[in-house]
Design an enzyme around this catalytic site. Structure first.
Site, PDB file in Angstrom:
ATOM      1  N   LYS A 275     -13.454  -4.881  11.203  1.00  0.00           N
ATOM      2  CA  LYS A 275     -14.196  -3.929  10.376  1.00  0.00           C
ATOM      3  C   LYS A 275     -15.608  -3.696  10.903  1.00  0.00           C
ATOM      4  O   LYS A 275     -16.071  -2.565  10.977  1.00  0.00           O
ATOM      5  CB  LYS A 275     -14.239  -4.415   8.930  1.00  0.00           C
ATOM      6  CG  LYS A 275     -12.884  -4.295   8.237  1.00  0.00           C
ATOM      7  CD  LYS A 275     -12.896  -4.993   6.887  1.00  0.00           C
ATOM      8  CE  LYS A 275     -11.568  -4.826   6.172  1.00  0.00           C
ATOM      9  NZ  LYS A 275     -11.417  -5.760   5.059  1.00  0.00           N
TER      10      LYS A 275
ATOM     11  N   LEU B  61     -13.632   2.351  -0.792  1.00  0.00           N
ATOM     12  CA  LEU B  61     -15.071   2.644  -0.881  1.00  0.00           C
ATOM     13  C   LEU B  61     -15.468   3.649   0.210  1.00  0.00           C
ATOM     14  O   LEU B  61     -15.018   3.524   1.346  1.00  0.00           O
ATOM     15  CB  LEU B  61     -15.888   1.351  -0.691  1.00  0.00           C
ATOM     16  CG  LEU B  61     -15.759   0.262  -1.753  1.00  0.00           C
ATOM     17  CD1 LEU B  61     -16.608  -0.945  -1.339  1.00  0.00           C
ATOM     18  CD2 LEU B  61     -16.191   0.771  -3.123  1.00  0.00           C
TER      19      LEU B  61
ATOM     20  N   VAL C 196     -12.274   0.188   6.382  1.00  0.00           N
ATOM     21  CA  VAL C 196     -13.408  -0.656   5.988  1.00  0.00           C
ATOM     22  C   VAL C 196     -13.670  -0.470   4.495  1.00  0.00           C
ATOM     23  O   VAL C 196     -13.861   0.652   4.025  1.00  0.00           O
ATOM     24  CB  VAL C 196     -14.686  -0.279   6.779  1.00  0.00           C
ATOM     25  CG1 VAL C 196     -15.847  -1.192   6.363  1.00  0.00           C
ATOM     26  CG2 VAL C 196     -14.449  -0.388   8.274  1.00  0.00           C
TER      27      VAL C 196
ATOM     28  N   ARG D  26      13.297  -1.856   7.940  1.00  0.00           N
ATOM     29  CA  ARG D  26      14.759  -1.844   7.870  1.00  0.00           C
ATOM     30  C   ARG D  26      15.372  -0.452   7.980  1.00  0.00           C
ATOM     31  O   ARG D  26      16.243  -0.200   8.790  1.00  0.00           O
ATOM     32  CB  ARG D  26      15.222  -2.518   6.573  1.00  0.00           C
ATOM     33  CG  ARG D  26      14.901  -4.005   6.503  1.00  0.00           C
ATOM     34  CD  ARG D  26      15.115  -4.585   5.123  1.00  0.00           C
ATOM     35  NE  ARG D  26      14.283  -3.936   4.113  1.00  0.00           N
ATOM     36  CZ  ARG D  26      12.978  -4.174   3.929  1.00  0.00           C
ATOM     37  NH1 ARG D  26      12.348  -5.037   4.701  1.00  0.00           N
ATOM     38  NH2 ARG D  26      12.287  -3.548   2.988  1.00  0.00           N
TER      39      ARG D  26
ATOM     40  N   ASP E 228     -10.046 -10.050  10.433  1.00  0.00           N
ATOM     41  CA  ASP E 228     -10.081  -8.791   9.677  1.00  0.00           C
ATOM     42  C   ASP E 228     -11.520  -8.265   9.580  1.00  0.00           C
ATOM     43  O   ASP E 228     -11.775  -7.070   9.774  1.00  0.00           O
ATOM     44  CB  ASP E 228      -9.479  -9.038   8.284  1.00  0.00           C
ATOM     45  CG  ASP E 228      -9.504  -7.798   7.411  1.00  0.00           C
ATOM     46  OD1 ASP E 228      -8.774  -6.850   7.735  1.00  0.00           O
ATOM     47  OD2 ASP E 228     -10.274  -7.785   6.434  1.00  0.00           O
TER      48      ASP E 228
ATOM     49  N   GLY F 151      -3.021  -8.847  -4.016  1.00  0.00           N
ATOM     50  CA  GLY F 151      -2.914  -7.743  -3.053  1.00  0.00           C
ATOM     51  C   GLY F 151      -4.162  -7.536  -2.222  1.00  0.00           C
ATOM     52  O   GLY F 151      -4.361  -6.480  -1.643  1.00  0.00           O
TER      53      GLY F 151
ATOM     54  N   THR G 253       1.217   0.249   7.690  1.00  0.00           N
ATOM     55  CA  THR G 253       1.656  -1.068   8.153  1.00  0.00           C
ATOM     56  C   THR G 253       0.434  -1.776   8.733  1.00  0.00           C
ATOM     57  O   THR G 253      -0.645  -1.194   8.815  1.00  0.00           O
ATOM     58  CB  THR G 253       2.706  -0.962   9.278  1.00  0.00           C
ATOM     59  OG1 THR G 253       2.026  -0.574  10.482  1.00  0.00           O
ATOM     60  CG2 THR G 253       3.765   0.085   8.962  1.00  0.00           C
TER      61      THR G 253
ATOM     62  N   LYS H 151      -5.954  -1.179  10.826  1.00  0.00           N
ATOM     63  CA  LYS H 151      -7.193  -1.202  11.617  1.00  0.00           C
ATOM     64  C   LYS H 151      -6.943  -1.374  13.108  1.00  0.00           C
ATOM     65  O   LYS H 151      -7.890  -1.325  13.905  1.00  0.00           O
ATOM     66  CB  LYS H 151      -8.092  -2.349  11.145  1.00  0.00           C
ATOM     67  CG  LYS H 151      -8.541  -2.203   9.720  1.00  0.00           C
ATOM     68  CD  LYS H 151      -8.749  -3.563   9.043  1.00  0.00           C
ATOM     69  CE  LYS H 151      -8.590  -3.433   7.550  1.00  0.00           C
ATOM     70  NZ  LYS H 151      -7.691  -4.436   6.979  1.00  0.00           N
TER      71      LYS H 151
ATOM     72  N   ILE I  30       0.834  -1.208   0.000  1.00  0.00           N
ATOM     73  CA  ILE I  30       0.000   0.000   0.000  1.00  0.00           C
ATOM     74  C   ILE I  30       0.871   1.262   0.000  1.00  0.00           C
ATOM     75  O   ILE I  30       0.636   2.204  -0.760  1.00  0.00           O
ATOM     76  CB  ILE I  30      -0.959   0.014   1.231  1.00  0.00           C
ATOM     77  CG1 ILE I  30      -1.760  -1.278   1.307  1.00  0.00           C
ATOM     78  CG2 ILE I  30      -1.861   1.227   1.197  1.00  0.00           C
ATOM     79  CD1 ILE I  30      -2.665  -1.569   0.139  1.00  0.00           C
TER      80      ILE I  30
HETATM   81  N1  LIG Z   1      -4.387  -4.796   0.836  1.00  0.00           N
HETATM   82  C1  LIG Z   1      -5.517  -4.181   0.965  1.00  0.00           C
HETATM   83  O1  LIG Z   1      -6.404  -4.271   0.107  1.00  0.00           O
HETATM   84  C2  LIG Z   1      -5.791  -3.343   2.133  1.00  0.00           C
HETATM   85  C3  LIG Z   1      -4.868  -3.201   3.129  1.00  0.00           C
HETATM   86  N2  LIG Z   1      -5.128  -2.408   4.228  1.00  0.00           N
HETATM   87  C4  LIG Z   1      -4.143  -2.271   5.258  1.00  0.00           C
HETATM   88  O2  LIG Z   1      -2.973  -1.651   4.756  1.00  0.00           O
HETATM   89  C5  LIG Z   1      -1.900  -1.914   5.621  1.00  0.00           C
HETATM   90  C6  LIG Z   1      -0.657  -2.208   4.812  1.00  0.00           C
HETATM   91  O3  LIG Z   1      -0.808  -3.380   4.083  1.00  0.00           O
HETATM   92  P1  LIG Z   1       0.298  -3.849   3.027  1.00  0.00           P
HETATM   93  O4  LIG Z   1       0.868  -2.695   2.327  1.00  0.00           O
HETATM   94  O5  LIG Z   1      -0.315  -4.914   2.259  1.00  0.00           O
HETATM   95  O6  LIG Z   1       1.380  -4.458   3.998  1.00  0.00           O
HETATM   96  P2  LIG Z   1       2.906  -4.851   3.618  1.00  0.00           P
HETATM   97  O7  LIG Z   1       3.266  -5.980   4.514  1.00  0.00           O
HETATM   98  O8  LIG Z   1       3.067  -4.998   2.160  1.00  0.00           O
HETATM   99  O9  LIG Z   1       3.706  -3.571   4.032  1.00  0.00           O
HETATM  100  C7  LIG Z   1       3.907  -3.210   5.358  1.00  0.00           C
HETATM  101  C8  LIG Z   1       5.076  -2.258   5.420  1.00  0.00           C
HETATM  102  O10 LIG Z   1       5.166  -1.779   6.734  1.00  0.00           O
HETATM  103  C9  LIG Z   1       6.503  -1.861   7.162  1.00  0.00           C
HETATM  104  N3  LIG Z   1       6.453  -2.004   8.618  1.00  0.00           N
HETATM  105  C10 LIG Z   1       5.794  -2.917   9.348  1.00  0.00           C
HETATM  106  N4  LIG Z   1       6.007  -2.684  10.653  1.00  0.00           N
HETATM  107  C11 LIG Z   1       6.791  -1.595  10.743  1.00  0.00           C
HETATM  108  C12 LIG Z   1       7.362  -0.870  11.808  1.00  0.00           C
HETATM  109  N5  LIG Z   1       7.136  -1.203  13.072  1.00  0.00           N
HETATM  110  N6  LIG Z   1       8.139   0.194  11.534  1.00  0.00           N
HETATM  111  C13 LIG Z   1       8.365   0.567  10.269  1.00  0.00           C
HETATM  112  N7  LIG Z   1       7.848  -0.093   9.222  1.00  0.00           N
HETATM  113  C14 LIG Z   1       7.077  -1.160   9.451  1.00  0.00           C
HETATM  114  C15 LIG Z   1       7.088  -3.017   6.430  1.00  0.00           C
HETATM  115  O11 LIG Z   1       8.488  -2.925   6.339  1.00  0.00           O
HETATM  116  C16 LIG Z   1       6.419  -2.854   5.073  1.00  0.00           C
HETATM  117  O12 LIG Z   1       7.141  -1.899   4.333  1.00  0.00           O
HETATM  118  C17 LIG Z   1      -2.376  -3.032   6.531  1.00  0.00           C
HETATM  119  O13 LIG Z   1      -2.708  -2.500   7.795  1.00  0.00           O
HETATM  120  C18 LIG Z   1      -3.627  -3.538   5.862  1.00  0.00           C
HETATM  121  O14 LIG Z   1      -4.561  -4.028   6.772  1.00  0.00           O
HETATM  122  C19 LIG Z   1      -6.307  -1.777   4.359  1.00  0.00           C
HETATM  123  C20 LIG Z   1      -7.251  -1.861   3.397  1.00  0.00           C
HETATM  124  C21 LIG Z   1      -7.084  -2.666   2.217  1.00  0.00           C
HETATM  125  N1  LIG Z   2      -7.433  -7.946   3.592  1.00  0.00           N
HETATM  126  C1  LIG Z   2      -8.500  -7.036   3.512  1.00  0.00           C
HETATM  127  C2  LIG Z   2      -8.053  -5.782   2.846  1.00  0.00           C
HETATM  128  C3  LIG Z   2      -8.867  -4.662   3.253  1.00  0.00           C
HETATM  129  O1  LIG Z   2      -8.945  -4.276   4.387  1.00  0.00           O
HETATM  130  C4  LIG Z   2      -9.601  -7.655   2.677  1.00  0.00           C
HETATM  131  O2  LIG Z   2      -9.362  -8.707   2.102  1.00  0.00           O
HETATM  132  O3  LIG Z   2     -10.684  -7.124   2.651  1.00  0.00           O
HETATM  133 NA    NA Z   3     -13.552   2.681   2.910  1.00  0.00          NA
END
Ligand SMILES: NC(=O)C1=CN([C@@H]2O[C@H](COP(=O)(O)OP(=O)(O)OC[C@H]3O[C@@H](n4cnc5c(N)ncnc54)[C@H](O)[C@@H]3O)[C@@H](O)[C@H]2O)C=CC1
Ligand SMILES: N[C@@H](CC=O)C(=O)O
Ligand code: NA
Length: 823
Positions: free
Chosen positions: A688, A619, A615, A513, A684, A670, A561, A585, A481
């Protein structure tokens, strides 16, 4: 007649003097009749003061300093005057230096330096510089004449800051120039700035801004068409560029504005010294010797129509505030007369005064160096009132700054003060005192010194609107993201800048990192490389501390994150007036009290805590619920499919395929959480529906959500992600059986979250074609709200509810909405 005045930096070196001569030649070619005033070479006046000080203490090394001054002047002669003329000029300079040396010997013998002698010593700076430049100009074949201002500017004997006898001076100036005009070739008059003389022909100096004053006196006496003050900057600027990098040149300014700005520290010109010219309505240009084609700043009685309501912002960085308060001041005439009378008697200069109409207190700003003295003076003066309790103790507050917002345009328009206070408020800048004069061209606010830079930049950004407003972003998490968000910002920046006047600037980023902080911004086409090469080992506490230290205006912290520990920093960030945007969340799905506290903190601080993507990804679900709540609707029931991952899985899984593979696909696309067990366990979705219920006004706790498991126990307890996928493979028959049972009834599997009567339940259901949740595809989410106002037919929102682009886009929209809010 056109008067030119060149300051110390303009005559400070061989190169700059060449530049000065070129400017004079240019004017001659244009056939303008000019007279030119010069300051001493840069630094020489201070050296002369130092030499005088050394001479009285008997330190003999002062001769060494005299030699240095002499050498600097000789060097000009050697480089700029033809060899055959040098001897004569050197002798002339030597003569002047001899005179200085004799004077210093006298001082060192009698060990006394009167103000009179001090003036005489400092006069040598202008005399030497002007003499040499006159010789240089003449050697270029330009008819020119050295004019010692002591012969035309007559003053009283207040040495150090002599008062000008205008009647006599005006006569002498006019007589001299009349005579010159009648001379063959009408030589250009090259005049010593800063100095004059008494009627007894004793040398005097004119105080601060002395050479500007000379130009102004002569310009006024001759009713000049224009006075040009040549300096080393492109005129006056909207703010001090060392503090506000976006400051820019002010093309026109009124005398009154220039006066206000300079009182608050803008040092390009010292307007009081230009008073004689102002009085005669002579326009003054401030120009740059080193960039002579720049238009500079025109100072005149009326400024042309402006693009901006304010003209400039200036500050005094260090002040102290004295507060005199007490019930004995109410309705008692003469308290302020006594207060300011005693300050005047002690020559204490007051920078700003403020008294509320309750008359209960008066506060005023002073130079902090004098604060102790002021307190002692006032304690003594008001001893009786203090003893009788009519006045409380005199309180001094330190470490403050004052910012002045100045502009004639403020006089006629409303809302300026509103804007000013609002932008400071939204940036967490506390206002300690305020003053606006009835001229309405200056609003001054006293603030804590540590907020000075933030306040100046935020105000500059908001008042000079054609310049895009800057949003400073700190991003944690450069995963799926975070990375997508950076790409979207990069692609959209130009549009935002030109169409929305918003400049989104990423000033810090970190992943697990590395972390990188760059208050001047990180280029988004090369952030990966920069983070890798310049980043340091991540420490989230250090990252957050740095953000607070920078104290940049319009700051937004973005948590991309799924980390649980990061959430503990939100409150202190909001408290420091930094907005928080997150798709994570965790913060909103912990104990209700914590959710509530974050909401409150943001509200109290006037900053934003936004999480639309908690959530349904991008949307507009959270915003819709908040909108309904704000408008007073009441929620009766929520029914929803809130997992993009599970939606995708049940829309894709077929008998004969591998359930585990479909989960893998969802991850690759993703849709899943960084840990897909969070999706399949129902965790999850539980988060929500909890967040939705809270937004809808129900103080639910996590344990109030019942999850009817979708997975067999062995999958739920898998200790690692690979082990989890292994268990899914092993249980393929279980998932096929679920699917078969639904399909035989002509139904589809849906993982549904429901909320009604204070209870939230999540379960796998199979729904038939008549059900609104039947017709979903891909990663679609759907949410149906039944409310008092949407009772007959519910309000439904449907669309892709997971994926990098739609999620990043929702985060981006939250960020941009903060930009609009701050504007
Ligand atoms: N994939 C989706 O459709 C959706 C995702 N989200 C939320 O978005 C967020 C991010 O998801 P992704 O990008 O898929 O995760 P990801 O695992 O690809 O990326 C997470 C990033 O956060 C960094 N990170 C984690 N803990 C850290 C810390 N303590 N300090 C510094 N950096 C840290 C990691 O190095 C990585 O760069 C999650 O909370 C997820 O629930 C929300 C809505 C939809
Ligand atoms: N992992 C979640 C992403 C959005 O929050 C989902 O599948 O809906
Ligand atoms: Na939304």
């Amino acid at each position: 007649m056109h008067i030119l005045k060149f300051g110390g930096t303009s005559v400070g070196s061989v190169e700059s003097i060449k530049q000065v001569i070129a400017i004079i030649e240019q004017h001659r070619q244009n056939d303008t009749s000019i007279a030119v005033v010069f300051s001493a070479m840069g630094g020489v006046t201070n050296q002369l003061i130092e030499i005088g000080r050394m001479a009285i203490t008997g330190e003999t090394d002062y001769m060494e300093l005299v030699r240095r001054i002499e050498d600097r002047h000789f060097n000009i002669v050697k480089t700029l005057i033809p060899v055959k003329e040098q001897g004569k000029v050197v002798a002339h300079i030597r003569g002047i230096i001899n005179e200085l040396e004799d004077l210093l010997r006298g001082v060192s013998l009698i060990r006394e330096l009167t103000l009179r002698t001090h003036d005489l010593i400092t006069s040598f700076g202008e005399r030497l510089a002007t003499t040499i430049i006159a010789e240089c100009v003449k050697s270029r074949g330009i008819p020119a004449q050295f004019l010692d201002a002591r012969t035309i500017i007559k003053t009283d004997a207040q040495f150090g800051q002599a008062g000008v006898n205008y009647t006599l001076t005006n006569e002498l100036v006019k007589a001299h120039f009349d005579k010159v005009a009648g001379t063959a070739g009408a030589p250009v008059q090259l005049i010593t700035g800063f100095i004059g003389s008494t009627e007894k022909n004793e040398t005097t100096t004119l105080g601060r801004g002395g050479s500007d004053y000379t130009a102004s006196i002569i310009g006024a006496a001759l009713n000049a068409d224009m006075i040009d003050i040549w300096t080393d900057v492109d005129g006056m600027m909207t703010a001090d560029p060392r503090k506000v990098p976006n400051a820019f040149n002010i093309p026109t300014i009124t005398y009154a504005e220039a006066m206000e700005l300079s009182h608050f520290g803008a040092k390009v010109i010292y307007p009081p010294s230009l008073q004689p010219a102002f009085a005669r309505n002579i326009p003054i240009r401030v120009l740059n010797t080193f960039n002579p084609t720049h238009e500079g700043t025109l100072v005149s009685r009326t400024a042309e129509r402006r693009q901006y309501t304010i003209t400039g912002i200036s500050s005094i960085d260090d002040i102290a505030l004295v507060n005199v308060q007490g019930s004995g001041m109410i309705g008692v005439a003469g308290v302020s007369a006594k207060l300011f009378g005693v300050l005047a008697a002690h020559k204490i200069s007051v920078i700003l005064i403020s008294q509320a109409s309750s008359e209960h207190s008066i506060c005023f700003a002073i130079d902090p160096r004098g604060a102790e003295n002021v307190k002692a003076v006032l304690d003594a003066e008001f001893a009786t009132e203090i003893a009788h309790g009519h006045i409380d103790n005199i309180a001094i507050e330190r470490d403050l700054s004052v910012i002045a917002t100045v502009g004639e345009g403020m006089r006629k328009s409303s809302g300026i003060a509103g804007k000013l206070f609002s932008v400071l408020g939204k940036n967490g800048v506390n206002i300690v005192a305020v003053a606006q004069g009835s001229s309405e061209i200056n609003i001054s606010v006293v603030i804590n010194k540590n907020n000075l830079s933030k306040a100046l930049n935020a105000l500059h950004n908001i008042f000079f609107q054609s310049e895009a407003r800057v949003l400073n972003l700190y991003l944690v998490g450069t995963g799926l993201i975070g990375k997508t968000l950076l790409k979207q910002i990069f692609d959209q920046n130009e549009f935002l800048r030109t169409e929305k006047l918003l400049k989104v600037c990423v000033v810090g980023m970190t992943n697990t990192r590395k972390m990188l902080l760059a208050p001047r911004g990180i280029d988004l086409d090369s952030w990966q490389e920069r983070l890798l090469t310049e980043g340091v080992t991540t420490s989230l506490p250090a990252f957050v501390e740095k953000i607070k230290d920078y104290n940049l205006p319009n700051s937004v912290f973005i948590d991309c994150t799924s980390d649980k520990d990061i959430v503990q920093f939100y409150e202190s960030l909001l408290d420091a007036n930094i907005s928080v945007v997150t798709p994570n969340k965790v913060a909103n799905s912990g104990p209700y009290s914590e959710y509530r506290r974050l909401q409150r903190t943001a509200l109290n601080r006037g900053v934003k805590f936004l999480y639309e993507t908690n959530v349904g990804a991008g949307l507009p679900i959270i915003n819709t619920v908040q909108g309904l709540m704000t408008a007073g609707d009441r929620f009766l029931k929520i029914e929803a499919i809130l997992s993009g991952t599970l939606s995708y899985i049940f829309n894709t899984f077929r008998i004969g395929t591998s359930f585990a593979d479909v989960v893998r696909e969802a991850k690759e696309k993703g849709y899943t959480e960084p840990d897909p067990r969070d999706d399949l366990s129902g965790q999850d979705v539980a988060r929500k529906i909890l967040i939705l219920a809270r937004e809808a006004g129900f103080p639910l706790e996590p344990e109030d959500v019942t999850i009817n498991n979708l997975l067999p126990d062995s999958c739920l307890s898998a200790p690692t992600i690979p082990a989890f996928f292994d268990e899914l493979e092993r249980n393929n028959a279980y998932f096929e059986a679920l699917l078969t049972s639904a399909e035989t009834r002509g139904e589809k599997l849906r993982f549904v979250a429901g909320f009604e009567n204070n209870k939230a339940v999540i379960e796998l259901r199979s729904v038939g074609p008549e059900h609104p949740f039947y017709m979903l595809s891909g990663s679609d989410n759907i949410v149906s709200f039944t409310t008092e106002r949407y009772k007959e037919r519910p309000l439904v929102i449907k669309g892709p509810g997971a994926g990098a682009e739609v999620t990043a886009s929702g985060v981006f929209a939250d960020v941009v909405s903060i930009g609009s809010y701050l504007a």
